[in-house]
Design a protein around this motif. Structure first.
Motif, short mmCIF file in Angstrom:
data_model
loop_
_atom_site.label_atom_id
_atom_site.label_comp_id
_atom_site.label_asym_id
_atom_site.label_seq_id
_atom_site.Cartn_x
_atom_site.Cartn_y
_atom_site.Cartn_z
N GLU A 71 -64.56 11.84 -6.96
CA GLU A 71 -65.40 11.06 -7.88
C GLU A 71 -65.44 9.62 -7.40
N TRP A 72 -66.67 9.07 -7.36
CA TRP A 72 -66.83 7.68 -6.94
C TRP A 72 -66.37 6.76 -8.07
N VAL A 73 -65.51 5.81 -7.72
CA VAL A 73 -64.97 4.90 -8.73
C VAL A 73 -65.26 3.44 -8.39
N GLY A 74 -66.06 3.20 -7.38
CA GLY A 74 -66.42 1.83 -7.03
C GLY A 74 -65.22 1.03 -6.55
N LEU A 75 -65.02 -0.13 -7.13
CA LEU A 75 -63.93 -1.02 -6.72
C LEU A 75 -62.68 -0.84 -7.56
#
Length: 319
Positions: A71-75
């Protein structure tokens, strides 16, 4: 090969001048020869680096190891790393360890290189062979020797100190006792494995110094230290800068020595450096996304610390 006739004045014989035919294949050959090694380097280093950078923006744990999509969580991973007080403790500890170890390595290595110039040929050869053997020794073997030397009950170090009347070192644990003694042993092992390379590279550079310049400074009244500081060291400065940059990189990301000694001491949290901390978070804890963010920050720190040396070398045309 084609032949072309030159135009000559009347009465002067003309001669045939052979000119090489330019072939496009010969011009492209050097570039073709570079394709394979550059491709292998990009494959071996480029792909893991890109993969690490991508994972630093993902939630990548044990579930993803078994096939669950990340899952992409950004920063979020970077935020968690940079807001963790323990990360800054480990970073400060790593920079301090790197500064001490790299500084000692450079001072001792340059001193040994100067010593090699002064001794006679036979001791010089013996010293060079000894340095090469010390450098070629596997780190695990050297670490095993240091563990035996600092063993609390039967170690040679404690036996020598207690024989000198220092009763406080009886059954003293150098690795589990406190942070200072642990890092003292760790720094010694790092310096031991790094000094030979610094010595041999510096000695090779010293052999390229123009003796006439050194003799001229001596005739002008410069003493040994003045000649070393103002003549010899500036002439080998590019080599010293290069070796210093390599030492900073190696000592900042040191892993093997710390990890092995931690296995003996059992005090990981109090002795973690960046290399072992990334390993502990990723391999030990299964948080590969956070570990990737840690590794990326560590890479940026290495580039920041070595940028000054890289810029100086590029200005001098050595890189």
């Amino acid at each position: 090969m084609s032949e072309q006739l030159t135009t000559a004045p009347p009465g002067v014989a003309t001669t045939a001048i052979r000119r090489p035919r330019r072939r496009g294949g010969s011009l492209a050959m050097p570039y073709l020869l570079l394709v394979l090694p550059v491709g292998l380097v990009c494959l071996a280093l480029g792909y893991p680096l890109v993969r690490q950078f991508i994972m630093s923006f993902q939630e990548f744990g044990l579930a993803q190891q078994f096939g669950q999509p990340p899952e992409w969580v950004g920063l979020a991973n970077y935020q968690q790393v940079l807001t963790d007080p323990y990360f800054w403790v480990v970073t400060a500890r790593s920079v301090a360890f790197c500064a001490v170890s790299a500084g000692l390595t450079m001072v001792i290595g340059i001193a040994f290189a100067l010593l090699l110039q002064k001794v006679s040929p036979v001791p010089r050869v013996v010293l060079q062979i000894t340095l090469v053997l010390a450098w070629a020794m596997p780190p695990i073997s050297a670490l095993t020797s240091y563990v035996w030397l600092t063993e609390p009950r039967y170690g040679v170090v404690n036996w020598i100190l207690t024989s000198m009347g220092l009763d406080g070192f009886e059954n003293f644990s150098w690795l589990a006792g406190n942070q200072w003694t642990f890092f003292g042993v760790a720094s010694t092992t790092v310096v031991w494995t790094s000094v030979p390379l610094v010595t041999l590279m510096t000695y090779a550079a010293l052999n390229q110094v123009d003796e006439e310049v050194v003799e001229a400074s001596q005739l002008d009244g410069a003493g040994w230290f003045a000649r070393l500081r103002h003549v010899v060291l500036p002439m080998i400065r590019p080599v010293i800068l290069l070796v210093t940059m390599l030492e900073i990189i190696w000592d900042l990301k040191v892993f093997t020595q710390i990890n092995v000694l931690q296995g003996v001491a059992g005090n990981n949290r109090a002795t973690n450096l960046l290399g072992t901390y990334v390993y502990e978070v990723g391999i030990g804890g299964g948080e590969y996304g956070i570990a990737s963010a840690l590794a990326t920050v560590m890479l940026l720190l290495v580039l920041l610390l070595t940028w000054r040396y890289m810029r100086t070398l590029m200005k001098q045309g050595d890189l």
